[in-house]
Scaffold this active site. Structure first.
Site, PDB file in Angstrom:
ATOM      1  N   CYS A 206       0.797  -1.229   0.000  1.00 30.30           N
ATOM      2  CA  CYS A 206       0.000   0.000   0.000  1.00 30.30           C
ATOM      3  C   CYS A 206       0.831   1.281   0.000  1.00 30.30           C
ATOM      4  O   CYS A 206       0.277   2.364   0.025  1.00 30.30           O
ATOM      5  CB  CYS A 206      -0.944   0.002   1.197  1.00 30.30           C
ATOM      6  SG  CYS A 206      -0.093   0.180   2.783  1.00 30.30           S
TER       7      CYS A 206
ATOM      8  N   CYS B 163       1.798  -4.122   8.390  1.00 27.49           N
ATOM      9  CA  CYS B 163       1.541  -2.740   7.997  1.00 27.49           C
ATOM     10  C   CYS B 163       0.235  -2.284   8.637  1.00 27.49           C
ATOM     11  O   CYS B 163      -0.774  -2.997   8.596  1.00 27.49           O
ATOM     12  CB  CYS B 163       1.438  -2.659   6.474  1.00 27.49           C
ATOM     13  SG  CYS B 163       0.894  -1.056   5.859  1.00 27.49           S
TER      14      CYS B 163
ATOM     15  N   CYS C 154      -2.615  -1.641   5.488  1.00 26.70           N
ATOM     16  CA  CYS C 154      -3.221  -2.738   4.707  1.00 26.70           C
ATOM     17  C   CYS C 154      -3.165  -4.087   5.421  1.00 26.70           C
ATOM     18  O   CYS C 154      -3.737  -5.051   4.936  1.00 26.70           O
ATOM     19  CB  CYS C 154      -2.572  -2.844   3.348  1.00 26.70           C
ATOM     20  SG  CYS C 154      -0.877  -3.472   3.352  1.00 26.70           S
TER      21      CYS C 154
ATOM     22  N   CYS D  25      13.006  -7.447  11.743  1.00 23.54           N
ATOM     23  CA  CYS D  25      13.532  -8.297  10.675  1.00 23.54           C
ATOM     24  C   CYS D  25      12.453  -8.425   9.595  1.00 23.54           C
ATOM     25  O   CYS D  25      11.417  -9.044   9.827  1.00 23.54           O
ATOM     26  CB  CYS D  25      13.908  -9.657  11.255  1.00 23.54           C
ATOM     27  SG  CYS D  25      14.769 -10.722  10.109  1.00 23.54           S
TER      28      CYS D  25
END
Length: 168
Positions: free
Chosen positions: A86, A131, A134, A154
């Site tokens: 996104c 995220c 999204c 990571c």
């Protein structure tokens, strides 16, 4: 540095079911979506149209790319790392470092742009992050990073898109 490389390999192998699970550090994080982040919801068909099959597997199915496979692990230019799903900025290049694991690693993130949850893939809880816009799977966070945070975010390179600064 060899220990981190070994743990990175072992974690990837464990995710593929090749080795028994290990007890890994589980940071105590409390992350909330930033006020500047509007959630993005797409259908499965829309995600498949938007993403390559490899990116879809990582972002939407919580996959992991092989260690050492991402050119972003060796990226050294100034810029920002954005969600490949996104385009939300997740990390600054100022917080990137070479963890020796074979995945792009950061010691801090852009506040309000990542959310965490427990992951039981290795049967032992780990902290997975996504995220905040999204919900795309990015990677795992561990407590073996450098100062000042002591954290290692990571990340799968395929889950990111690097945008260099205009001066780079």
């Amino acid at each position: 540095m060899q220990r981190r490389r070994f743990l990175g390999w072992l974690g990837a192998a464990g995710a593929l079911g090749a080795v028994p699970s290990l007890v890994l550090a589980r940071p105590k994080l409390s992350l909330e979506r930033g006020a500047d982040v509007e959630p993005l919801t797409l259908t499965d068909a829309e995600w498949r149209e938007r993403l390559s099959p490899e990116r879809y597997r990582i972002l939407r199915e919580n996959g992991t790319e092989p260690a050492g496979s991402s050119p972003l692990d060796k990226e050294t230019r100034a810029g920002e790392y954005r969600c490949a799903g996104c385009d939300l900025p997740l990390f600054s290049s100022r917080t990137k470092y070479d963890s020796g694991t074979g995945w792009p690693s950061f010691y801090d993130h852009i506040q309000g742009h990542l959310l965490t949850e427990l992951d039981f893939v290795l049967l032992i809880p780990r902290t997975e992050y996504h995220c905040a816009r999204c919900g795309g799977h990015q990677g795992h966070v561990f407590e073996d990073g450098p100062a000042p945070t002591g954290l290692r975010w990571c990340n799968n390179g395929l889950a990111l898109r690097f945008v260099p600064d205009a001066t780079s």
